[in-house]
Design a protein around this motif. Structure first.
Motif, PDB file in Angstrom:
ATOM      1  N   LYS A   1     -30.489 -30.033 -11.996  1.00  0.00           N
ATOM      2  CA  LYS A   1     -31.058 -29.538 -13.251  1.00  0.00           C
ATOM      3  C   LYS A   1     -30.942 -28.018 -13.335  1.00  0.00           C
ATOM      4  CE  LYS A   1     -35.201 -29.955 -16.128  1.00  0.00           C
ATOM      5  NZ  LYS A   1     -36.566 -30.531 -16.209  1.00  0.00           N
ATOM      6  N   GLU A   2     -31.082 -27.358 -12.188  1.00  0.00           N
ATOM      7  CA  GLU A   2     -30.980 -25.898 -12.164  1.00  0.00           C
ATOM      8  C   GLU A   2     -29.554 -25.439 -12.455  1.00  0.00           C
ATOM      9  OE1 GLU A   2     -31.438 -22.221  -8.964  1.00  0.00           O
ATOM     10  OE2 GLU A   2     -32.272 -24.187  -8.494  1.00  0.00           O
TER      11      GLU A   2
ATOM     12  N   ALA B   1     -25.980 -30.911 -18.521  1.00  0.00           N
ATOM     13  CA  ALA B   1     -25.382 -32.059 -17.842  1.00  0.00           C
ATOM     14  C   ALA B   1     -26.465 -32.974 -17.280  1.00  0.00           C
ATOM     15  CB  ALA B   1     -24.459 -31.589 -16.718  1.00  0.00           C
ATOM     16  N   TYR B   2     -27.526 -32.399 -16.744  1.00  0.00           N
ATOM     17  CA  TYR B   2     -28.635 -33.187 -16.202  1.00  0.00           C
ATOM     18  C   TYR B   2     -29.247 -34.069 -17.285  1.00  0.00           C
ATOM     19  CZ  TYR B   2     -33.272 -34.238 -14.300  1.00  0.00           C
ATOM     20  OH  TYR B   2     -34.405 -34.879 -13.884  1.00  0.00           O
ATOM     21  N   GLU B   3     -29.399 -33.504 -18.468  1.00  0.00           N
ATOM     22  CA  GLU B   3     -29.987 -34.251 -19.581  1.00  0.00           C
ATOM     23  C   GLU B   3     -29.174 -35.501 -19.896  1.00  0.00           C
ATOM     24  OE1 GLU B   3     -32.390 -35.385 -22.704  1.00  0.00           O
ATOM     25  OE2 GLU B   3     -32.774 -33.819 -21.240  1.00  0.00           O
ATOM     26  N   VAL B   4     -27.830 -35.363 -19.882  1.00  0.00           N
ATOM     27  CA  VAL B   4     -26.954 -36.488 -20.249  1.00  0.00           C
ATOM     28  C   VAL B   4     -26.722 -37.441 -19.080  1.00  0.00           C
ATOM     29  CG1 VAL B   4     -24.629 -37.110 -21.016  1.00  0.00           C
ATOM     30  CG2 VAL B   4     -25.797 -35.153 -22.035  1.00  0.00           C
ATOM     31  N   LEU B   5     -26.380 -36.883 -17.911  1.00  0.00           N
ATOM     32  CA  LEU B   5     -25.999 -37.716 -16.775  1.00  0.00           C
ATOM     33  C   LEU B   5     -27.194 -38.425 -16.138  1.00  0.00           C
ATOM     34  CD1 LEU B   5     -23.426 -35.337 -15.026  1.00  0.00           C
ATOM     35  CD2 LEU B   5     -22.951 -37.263 -16.539  1.00  0.00           C
ATOM     36  N   VAL B   6     -28.376 -37.858 -16.275  1.00  0.00           N
ATOM     37  CA  VAL B   6     -29.550 -38.457 -15.636  1.00  0.00           C
ATOM     38  C   VAL B   6     -30.550 -38.982 -16.668  1.00  0.00           C
ATOM     39  CG1 VAL B   6     -31.470 -38.101 -14.044  1.00  0.00           C
ATOM     40  CG2 VAL B   6     -29.268 -36.962 -13.629  1.00  0.00           C
ATOM     41  N   LYS B   7     -31.135 -38.093 -17.464  1.00  0.00           N
ATOM     42  CA  LYS B   7     -32.207 -38.490 -18.373  1.00  0.00           C
ATOM     43  C   LYS B   7     -31.729 -39.507 -19.417  1.00  0.00           C
ATOM     44  CE  LYS B   7     -35.753 -36.761 -18.169  1.00  0.00           C
ATOM     45  NZ  LYS B   7     -36.936 -37.125 -17.361  1.00  0.00           N
ATOM     46  N   GLU B   8     -30.591 -39.206 -20.069  1.00  0.00           N
ATOM     47  CA  GLU B   8     -30.081 -40.143 -21.081  1.00  0.00           C
ATOM     48  C   GLU B   8     -29.731 -41.493 -20.468  1.00  0.00           C
ATOM     49  OE1 GLU B   8     -27.988 -37.321 -24.486  1.00  0.00           O
ATOM     50  OE2 GLU B   8     -26.843 -38.848 -23.444  1.00  0.00           O
ATOM     51  N   ARG B   9     -29.093 -41.464 -19.301  1.00  0.00           N
ATOM     52  CA  ARG B   9     -28.685 -42.728 -18.689  1.00  0.00           C
ATOM     53  C   ARG B   9     -29.886 -43.519 -18.198  1.00  0.00           C
ATOM     54  NH1 ARG B   9     -24.767 -42.005 -14.208  1.00  0.00           N
ATOM     55  NH2 ARG B   9     -24.502 -44.261 -14.293  1.00  0.00           N
ATOM     56  N   ASP B  10     -30.940 -42.821 -17.751  1.00  0.00           N
ATOM     57  CA  ASP B  10     -32.175 -43.537 -17.410  1.00  0.00           C
ATOM     58  C   ASP B  10     -32.643 -44.356 -18.615  1.00  0.00           C
ATOM     59  OD1 ASP B  10     -32.147 -42.347 -14.933  1.00  0.00           O
ATOM     60  OD2 ASP B  10     -33.733 -40.906 -15.364  1.00  0.00           O
ATOM     61  N   ALA B  11     -32.666 -43.708 -19.781  1.00  0.00           N
ATOM     62  CA  ALA B  11     -33.113 -44.383 -21.003  1.00  0.00           C
ATOM     63  C   ALA B  11     -32.164 -45.506 -21.393  1.00  0.00           C
ATOM     64  CB  ALA B  11     -33.232 -43.368 -22.143  1.00  0.00           C
ATOM     65  N   TYR B  12     -30.859 -45.242 -21.280  1.00  0.00           N
ATOM     66  CA  TYR B  12     -29.853 -46.241 -21.666  1.00  0.00           C
ATOM     67  C   TYR B  12     -29.945 -47.477 -20.760  1.00  0.00           C
ATOM     68  CZ  TYR B  12     -25.374 -47.949 -23.450  1.00  0.00           C
ATOM     69  OH  TYR B  12     -24.381 -48.702 -24.049  1.00  0.00           O
ATOM     70  N   LEU B  13     -30.050 -47.241 -19.453  1.00  0.00           N
ATOM     71  CA  LEU B  13     -30.160 -48.350 -18.503  1.00  0.00           C
ATOM     72  C   LEU B  13     -31.437 -49.152 -18.745  1.00  0.00           C
ATOM     73  CD1 LEU B  13     -28.996 -46.378 -15.330  1.00  0.00           C
ATOM     74  CD2 LEU B  13     -27.754 -48.277 -16.385  1.00  0.00           C
TER      75      LEU B  13
ATOM     76  N   GLU C   1     -31.081 -41.416   3.612  1.00  0.00           N
ATOM     77  CA  GLU C   1     -32.172 -40.482   3.358  1.00  0.00           C
ATOM     78  C   GLU C   1     -32.181 -40.016   1.906  1.00  0.00           C
ATOM     79  OE1 GLU C   1     -34.806 -39.133   5.166  1.00  0.00           O
ATOM     80  OE2 GLU C   1     -34.366 -40.897   6.373  1.00  0.00           O
ATOM     81  N   LEU C   2     -31.011 -40.045   1.261  1.00  0.00           N
ATOM     82  CA  LEU C   2     -30.945 -39.626  -0.137  1.00  0.00           C
ATOM     83  C   LEU C   2     -31.748 -40.547  -1.053  1.00  0.00           C
ATOM     84  CD1 LEU C   2     -27.185 -38.592  -0.563  1.00  0.00           C
ATOM     85  CD2 LEU C   2     -29.182 -37.090  -0.524  1.00  0.00           C
ATOM     86  N   LYS C   3     -32.076 -41.748  -0.584  1.00  0.00           N
ATOM     87  CA  LYS C   3     -32.820 -42.687  -1.415  1.00  0.00           C
ATOM     88  C   LYS C   3     -34.326 -42.439  -1.365  1.00  0.00           C
ATOM     89  CE  LYS C   3     -30.987 -46.504   0.310  1.00  0.00           C
ATOM     90  NZ  LYS C   3     -30.645 -47.945   0.439  1.00  0.00           N
ATOM     91  N   ASN C   4     -34.756 -41.568  -0.456  1.00  0.00           N
ATOM     92  CA  ASN C   4     -36.178 -41.239  -0.390  1.00  0.00           C
ATOM     93  C   ASN C   4     -36.587 -40.448  -1.630  1.00  0.00           C
ATOM     94  OD1 ASN C   4     -36.400 -42.464   2.091  1.00  0.00           O
ATOM     95  ND2 ASN C   4     -36.139 -40.568   3.253  1.00  0.00           N
ATOM     96  N   PRO C   5     -37.722 -40.763  -2.236  1.00  0.00           N
ATOM     97  CA  PRO C   5     -38.149 -40.074  -3.470  1.00  0.00           C
ATOM     98  C   PRO C   5     -38.172 -38.554  -3.331  1.00  0.00           C
ATOM     99  CG  PRO C   5     -39.534 -41.987  -3.043  1.00  0.00           C
ATOM    100  CD  PRO C   5     -38.662 -41.828  -1.844  1.00  0.00           C
ATOM    101  N   GLU C   6     -38.626 -38.046  -2.162  1.00  0.00           N
ATOM    102  CA  GLU C   6     -38.698 -36.596  -1.989  1.00  0.00           C
ATOM    103  C   GLU C   6     -37.307 -35.964  -2.058  1.00  0.00           C
ATOM    104  OE1 GLU C   6     -39.814 -38.797   0.144  1.00  0.00           O
ATOM    105  OE2 GLU C   6     -42.010 -38.660   0.087  1.00  0.00           O
ATOM    106  N   ASN C   7     -36.342 -36.611  -1.408  1.00  0.00           N
ATOM    107  CA  ASN C   7     -34.981 -36.079  -1.406  1.00  0.00           C
ATOM    108  C   ASN C   7     -34.326 -36.208  -2.773  1.00  0.00           C
ATOM    109  OD1 ASN C   7     -35.128 -35.386   1.303  1.00  0.00           O
ATOM    110  ND2 ASN C   7     -34.399 -37.386   1.981  1.00  0.00           N
ATOM    111  N   ILE C   8     -34.631 -37.301  -3.476  1.00  0.00           N
ATOM    112  CA  ILE C   8     -34.095 -37.479  -4.824  1.00  0.00           C
ATOM    113  C   ILE C   8     -34.588 -36.358  -5.731  1.00  0.00           C
ATOM    114  CG2 ILE C   8     -34.232 -38.909  -6.909  1.00  0.00           C
ATOM    115  CD1 ILE C   8     -34.160 -41.354  -5.121  1.00  0.00           C
ATOM    116  N   ASP C   9     -35.886 -36.060  -5.642  1.00  0.00           N
ATOM    117  CA  ASP C   9     -36.447 -34.981  -6.460  1.00  0.00           C
ATOM    118  C   ASP C   9     -35.769 -33.651  -6.157  1.00  0.00           C
ATOM    119  OD1 ASP C   9     -38.171 -36.744  -7.644  1.00  0.00           O
ATOM    120  OD2 ASP C   9     -39.872 -36.261  -6.351  1.00  0.00           O
TER     121      ASP C   9
END
Length: 390
Positions: free
Chosen positions: A175-176, A181-193, A160-168
């Motif tokens: 992020k809250e 940490a969210y900026e580096v672990l998620v946003k930066e890695r999205d760009a890097y990948l 269920e964690l793979k569902n877009p709603e749950n991911i958001d």
């Protein structure tokens, strides 16, 4: 790479269904390249695991302390514990979907592309971006989850964690808790990948990534001009604004020396004050170490070096007591795996890794209390008043 021939598979890292999904996609599509969310270090460890090769069980805890990487080590250990614990409950090893991708690629003789950033760089950048408040809140959340009694995780929950709603929802909470940490672990890695996927020369690609990264990667692939240079995402010593807090902390020992010097040239007898300074420093260094669970010799070392480390802003008493403790305790990787058996805070006391880290932190905390509270009130303010006739 032909964008239209790219297949991105978003996985849950401890899901048997994800392993099957990855293998089925690779066998069905037979791509030119299989791209996986691993860096060179993690890939090498997985390959050794697949080959049944046992690595050196010793953890270089002394090197970790000397290089001041305790924060990175502690965070990676706790996060690794969570994945191992969930994987044990589901009878799936963390990284099984990556192993599945490697096995399928090798079976079809398809080359593999490693597209993730070095985990140590990622964690160091995350710690650099986080404020003290974020670090405290993040660590509190981790520790709270560490001792959670929620044992209801199962295959359905993970899928269920793979569902877009749950991911958001999960990403929003992350992020809250810590925007840095969210900026580096998620946003930066999205760009890097995404950047590394675009670098692949072959046309037909299957990319295996965590489900949380899939939306961000696709957004970057649709707008590649927004991807920053990948070299800018691997810098760990970024220049920041003037670190006033660190400057003030560095000025405190200088102020102590200045007060002693002014008292000396003013003809004031400072021998009693010096003795008091040394005694308070040593006692606090000793108590901080011993109360953190150190052996007696580590506490003695922490106490002996405390006066020097207070005067020298680049040294910390906890490093010395921690290094001594590390020499006395043999640290092995099973100490990390034993974290899976931890059920209450008192269990941490018997883990050598946690004990050494506690000694470092406890000694430094006690000496900091001496520096910021006890010594000013008991030694330096009275001495300052004598100098200026107060």
């Amino acid at each position: 790479m032909n964008r239209e021939c790219l297949t991105i598979i978003g996985t849950a890292h401890v899901s048997e269904k994800s392993v099957e999904e990855v293998k089925d996609a690779i066998y069905e599509k037979q791509p030119d390249v299989v791209a996986i969310e691993l860096d060179r270090g993690r890939y090498t460890r997985l390959r050794k695991e697949m080959a049944g090769i046992e690595e050196d069980d010793t953890i270089p805890i002394t090197q970790i302390i000397k290089e001041n990487k305790i924060g990175v080590f502690l965070v990676s250990t706790i996060l690794g514990h969570f994945q191992s614990k969930i994987g044990a409950e589901l009878d799936v090893k963390p990284g099984s979907e990556m192993i599945g991708a490697i096995e399928a690629a090798e079976d079809l003789k398809i080359p593999i592309a490693l597209i993730d950033r070095d985990i140590n760089i990622t964690l160091q950048r995350a710690l650099n971006k986080m404020t003290f408040k974020e670090k405290f809140k993040f660590l509190t959340s981790l520790v709270t989850s560490f001792f959670s009694d929620d044992d209801e995780a199962d295959e359905l929950d993970i899928e269920e964690l793979k569902n877009p709603e749950n991911i958001d929802e999960v990403m929003g909470y992350f992020k809250e808790v810590s925007p840095g940490a969210y900026e580096v672990l998620v946003k930066e890695r999205d760009a890097y990948l995404a950047g590394n996927i675009l670098r692949i020369k072959q046309d037909k690609v299957v990319a295996v990534v965590g489900a949380g990264h899939k939306p961000g990667i696709e957004a970057h692939l649709n707008n590649p001009e927004g991807i920053p240079p990948l070299s800018s995402l691997v810098i760990t010593n970024e220049k920041k604004s003037i670190p006033w807090a660190k400057i003030i902390l560095a000025l405190i020992p200088i102020l102590f020396v200045v007060i002693f010097f002014l008292a000396f040239i003013s003809g004031i007898n400072i021998s009693d004050n010096l003795i008091e300074f040394i005694a308070i420093s040593m006692i606090m260094g000793f108590l901080g170490s011993i109360l953190s669970g150190s052996k007696l010799i580590s506490a003695i070392v922490g106490g002996v070096v405390a006066p020097l480390t207070i005067i020298h802003p680049l040294l910390a008493a906890g490093w010395f007591s921690g290094l001594t403790e590390a020499k006395l305790r043999k640290i092995r990787k099973r100490d990390i795996s034993n974290l899976s058996n931890v059920e209450k805070i008192s269990d941490l006391w018997h883990n050598n890794i946690i004990r050494i880290l506690l000694v470092v932190i406890g000694t430094n905390l006690a000496v900091s209390i001496a520096t910021l509270i006890i010594l000013p009130s008991q030694v330096f303010i009275p001495l300052f008043m004598k100098i200026f006739g107060g």
